[in-house]
Design a protein around this motif. Structure first.
Motif, PDB file in Angstrom:
ATOM      1  N   LYS A 106       0.837  -1.193   0.000  1.00  0.00           N
ATOM      2  CA  LYS A 106       0.000   0.000   0.000  1.00  0.00           C
ATOM      3  C   LYS A 106       0.869   1.237   0.000  1.00  0.00           C
ATOM      4  O   LYS A 106       2.031   1.199   0.398  1.00  0.00           O
ATOM      5  CB  LYS A 106      -0.941   0.005   1.209  1.00  0.00           C
ATOM      6  N   GLY A 107       0.252   2.333  -0.425  1.00  0.00           N
ATOM      7  CA  GLY A 107       0.912   3.632  -0.289  1.00  0.00           C
ATOM      8  C   GLY A 107       1.739   4.059  -1.485  1.00  0.00           C
ATOM      9  O   GLY A 107       2.111   5.225  -1.590  1.00  0.00           O
ATOM     10  N   ARG A 131       6.955  10.396  -2.845  1.00  0.00           N
ATOM     11  CA  ARG A 131       6.415   9.312  -2.016  1.00  0.00           C
ATOM     12  C   ARG A 131       6.093   9.808  -0.621  1.00  0.00           C
ATOM     13  O   ARG A 131       5.069   9.418  -0.044  1.00  0.00           O
ATOM     14  CB  ARG A 131       7.436   8.166  -1.981  1.00  0.00           C
ATOM     15  N   ARG A 132       6.932  10.696  -0.108  1.00  0.00           N
ATOM     16  CA  ARG A 132       6.696  11.270   1.221  1.00  0.00           C
ATOM     17  C   ARG A 132       5.425  12.087   1.233  1.00  0.00           C
ATOM     18  O   ARG A 132       4.693  12.108   2.222  1.00  0.00           O
ATOM     19  CB  ARG A 132       7.892  12.134   1.618  1.00  0.00           C
ATOM     20  N   SER A 182       1.407   9.830   0.691  1.00  0.00           N
ATOM     21  CA  SER A 182       0.803   8.728   1.440  1.00  0.00           C
ATOM     22  C   SER A 182       0.740   9.034   2.927  1.00  0.00           C
ATOM     23  O   SER A 182       1.367   9.971   3.419  1.00  0.00           O
ATOM     24  CB  SER A 182       1.616   7.458   1.220  1.00  0.00           C
ATOM     25  N   ASP A 183      -0.023   8.204   3.629  1.00  0.00           N
ATOM     26  CA  ASP A 183      -0.164   8.396   5.073  1.00  0.00           C
ATOM     27  C   ASP A 183       0.582   7.331   5.872  1.00  0.00           C
ATOM     28  O   ASP A 183       0.346   7.178   7.071  1.00  0.00           O
ATOM     29  CB  ASP A 183      -1.656   8.373   5.457  1.00  0.00           C
ATOM     30  N   ASP A 184       1.468   6.599   5.173  1.00  0.00           N
ATOM     31  CA  ASP A 184       2.189   5.537   5.893  1.00  0.00           C
ATOM     32  C   ASP A 184       3.659   5.924   6.115  1.00  0.00           C
ATOM     33  O   ASP A 184       4.500   5.076   6.368  1.00  0.00           O
ATOM     34  CB  ASP A 184       2.115   4.209   5.125  1.00  0.00           C
ATOM     35  N   TRP A 185       3.928   7.212   6.035  1.00  0.00           N
ATOM     36  CA  TRP A 185       5.320   7.657   6.159  1.00  0.00           C
ATOM     37  C   TRP A 185       5.712   7.769   7.625  1.00  0.00           C
ATOM     38  O   TRP A 185       5.071   8.466   8.389  1.00  0.00           O
ATOM     39  CB  TRP A 185       5.481   9.022   5.475  1.00  0.00           C
ATOM     40  N   SER A 205       9.074   1.307   6.982  1.00  0.00           N
ATOM     41  CA  SER A 205       8.387   2.499   6.461  1.00  0.00           C
ATOM     42  C   SER A 205       8.974   2.780   5.080  1.00  0.00           C
ATOM     43  O   SER A 205      10.100   2.381   4.795  1.00  0.00           O
ATOM     44  CB  SER A 205       8.649   3.677   7.392  1.00  0.00           C
TER      45      SER A 205
END
Lengths: 529, 173
Positions: free
Chosen positions: A253-254, B41-42, B45-48, B112
């Protein structure tokens, strides 16, 4: 054997590149003929296919996956191993030092190294045909998530896709090494008294092409590394969340597939200029020689070459008009794309200006040069339509695009290669190619490619999608089948016409009339050495 | 230091330095692509999860700065004196690489996206540092002024690159 394995002689390296690209071209043409045959006879059986691909072509019938694999490999082989190798690496390595009066390339070791890396990349790519799962099917553009998910995404997307990425990564390194060599040679090894502005125009085109390679291939390499990480290390650079493939939820994901597109096309657009600029240089020289006049507007030609190269780095977004990007970005990319038409037109008008009033000799090299101009203009005109975002929304992923890039990049660049081969054959092999065979080859090819690619524009504007293995099931495409039959027939004739070239090439190497001095009365340095 | 005359050396020097500049341009594009991917990418998304802040990565620059200082001294010397400088520089470069690898121990690749980028970027840096060590040893063997000069410019560039990449990874997190 040792001499060829470890050579750093620029002439031998040039010939090695030449033969490599010829082999690649033959494989690419065979793949394209198989594809064209399948498109018009999708259910037909070819025993040869079963022998080569017993799983993907059981009973000799090409599966859709096999078609897409052939399409991927055709594009990859032609773009990288023919168009990026022959005009620049092959003719460049052989002729560049001769044209500038140098005793060799600046870094002879890099010459040999870049060739063997290219050859290794080619072998790695071809190995994808013979491994379990077969060759990848994500196209030469390898868009994720299809190319990033591994074998779950389809046959060929396992090891085949990995081999593709490794091949392209190695090719990128080879190209950068070659570019470093070209730039250092052109800037530092010109003979005493040859100012930069006095360099032949072919050298200027090789220089700008080398700069584009230097700036573009590292970006492709970086994208390839990130894609490999996504495939094998579980990272999430390009894979978005929420995917379900073959009833299996994908845990990544992401990531962003658009990120790949930006990285790829930042390389991908300069790549098309890497393919065409050396051909433009050859055409300039051939037209000048066989018109008996110096090129019209020499300085403007140099500036136009740089303008094309510079603008080519700024327009990658026009490959992504349908990706959902901001319409303001689309406008910016569209305006810049239109602007490239200006230096391209400068070059075309200067070629015509050179011909005007000249004492034209219509031998084979000149015919291919003139054919280049014709096809470059034809293919370029369709680019103006595609450069409008509103029109591209409809035309994207149709055969209109296929027609455009085949004419302007495939055929025009190949005509440049043919012109260069006929023109410089006396230097490379000490003999002359047969003019009668050459002219027959030219006329059959010229007519054949127009018969093949002009109707493709009609199919595209009628809405015929590209990259479909079989469109005979779609009612709205049924009226286009006669056009496809005609194009397939043209493809067969054009492919067969290349046999004339091969016969001419190999026969002339052995039995051609011995070349003496400067057979074309050309004035550049390579003819005096 | 060299058997060729100054007249003969100058074109060769120019070729080497031009080639080095071209290689530098290609390397800059490679890292520009990776860093721009990092920025994108930073942002999307919210998975950083930022990398843990640490002084060790920046401390690893100190030995490689030492490499540059030694090379600038070596350029003013004659053989066999330069061999000592070059070998010491190679050792310092090796120490710098080891310090990079030490940082790896505390970071998990899949923790991450930032960690994933760290491994890609730092691996690329280590490849260039390894090439730099090879170049130092090659310069020891030949002891040519051109080679020492080129290697000194190379290490200046690698140091600047290291600082930039580490700033992206550990400062602008």
């Amino acid at each position: 054997m040792r001499r060829y394995l470890f050579t750093t002689d620029h002439k031998i390296v040039g010939l090695q590149y030449f033969w490599l690209s010829l082999i690649a071209a033959l494989i690419g043409v065979v793949l394209s003929v198989l594809m064209r045959y399948h498109l018009v006879y999708p259910g037909s059986s070819l025993p040869l296919l079963q022998r080569i691909w017993p799983t993907s072509a059981a009973g000799g019938v090409m599966t859709p996956e096999l078609y897409l694999s052939l399409m991927t490999m055709h594009g990859t082989i032609m773009v990288f191993f023919v168009l990026s190798v022959a005009p620049q690496s092959a003719f460049g390595h052989y002729l560049l030092p001769l044209q500038i009066g140098a005793n060799g390339m600046a870094f002879p070791l890099l010459s040999g190294l870049s060739f063997w890396l290219t050859a290794a990349a080619f072998l790695v790519l071809l190995s994808a045909f013979v491994i379990p799962g077969g060759a990848p099917l994500s196209g030469w553009t390898a868009y994720p998530p299809l190319s990033a998910l591994g074998s779950i995404a389809g046959p060929g997307e396992g090891l085949g896709q990995t081999l593709w990425i490794v091949s392209i990564a190695v090719f990128s390194v080879a190209s950068v090494l070659g570019a470093i060599n070209f730039i250092a040679t052109l800037l530092e090894k010109r003979r005493a008294g040859m100012r930069l502005l006095a360099m032949p125009l072919t050298c200027w085109n090789w220089l700008v092409t080398a700069i584009l390679s230097l700036l573009g291939f590292p970006v492709l390499l970086s994208a390839g590394v990130l894609l490999l990480m996504d495939r094998h290390a579980g990272t999430n650079f390009f894979i978005p969340g929420g995917l379900v493939v073959s009833d299996q939820a994908i845990l990544h994901k992401g990531g962003s597939p658009l990120l790949w597109q930006h990285l790829f096309w930042f390389f991908g657009h300069p790549e098309v200029y890497i393919a065409i600029l050396p051909g433009m240089g050859v055409v300039t020289e051939v037209i000048s020689t066989f018109s008996g006049r110096p090129i019209f507007g020499r300085t403007m030609m140099i500036l136009a070459t740089f303008a094309i190269g510079f603008l080519g780095l700024l327009v990658w977004g026009h490959h992504m008009f349908t990706s959902g990007m901001s319409p303001y970005s689309s406008i910016a990319f569209s305006v810049l794309t239109m602007t490239i038409g200006v230096p391209s037109a400068v070059k075309t008008l200067n070629w015509i200006g050179t011909l005007w009033g000249g004492r034209i000799r219509f031998n084979t090299a000149m015919l291919f040069a003139l054919g280049f101009v014709s096809i470059f203009v034809s293919g370029g005109l369709s680019g103006i339509f595609l450069g409008q975002p509103v029109l591209d929304l409809y035309l994207h992923d149709t055969y209109f695009v296929v027609a455009h890039f085949h004419l302007i990049m495939g055929v025009a660049a190949v005509f440049g290669i043919f012109a260069a081969t006929f023109y410089w054959f006396p230097i490379m092999f000490g003999r002359m190619m047969n003019e009668r065979l050459g002219k027959a080859h030219f006329f059959l090819t010229f007519i054949g490619v127009y018969c093949l690619f002009l109707p493709m524009h009609v199919a595209g504007t009628a809405g015929n999608p590209r990259r479909y293995p079989d469109f005979t099931n779609f009612e709205f495409l049924a009226p286009l089948l006669p056009i496809h039959l005609f194009m397939t027939a043209a493809a067969f004739v054009t492919a067969l016409a290349q046999v004339l070239f091969l016969v001419n090439l190999f026969w002339s190497m052995r039995r051609g009339k011995t070349a003496t001095g400067s057979p074309w009365a050309a004035e550049t340095l390579e003819w005096t050495r | 230091m060299d058997s060729m005359s100054a007249v003969e050396l100058e074109p060769r020097r120019n070729s080497v330095l031009t080639g080095l500049a071209a290689a530098g341009a290609a390397t800059t594009m490679l890292f520009a692509a990776l860093l721009s991917a990092y920025v994108v990418r930073r942002g999307i998304s919210d998975d950083w999860i930022p990398l843990p802040s640490s002084a060790v990565p920046f401390a690893s620059i100190l030995p490689s700065v030492g490499v540059s200082l030694l090379l600038s001294r070596a350029r003013k010397k004659r053989p066999p004196a330069i061999t000592g400088f070059l070998l010491t520089a190679a050792v310092l470069a090796g120490i710098s690489a080891m310090m990079h690898l030490w940082v790896w121990k505390g970071i998990s690749l899949l923790a991450s996206p930032s960690a994933s980028f760290f491994f890609v970027l730092d691996s690329a840096l280590l490849v260039y540092m390894a090439a730099g060590v090879f170049a130092l040893l090659w310069a020891c063997k030949g002891r040519k002024a051109i080679t020492v000069e080129a290697v000194s410019y190379y290490w200046l560039y690698v140091n600047a690159l290291c600082a930039l990449v580490l700033a992206f990874l550990f400062v602008w997190r």
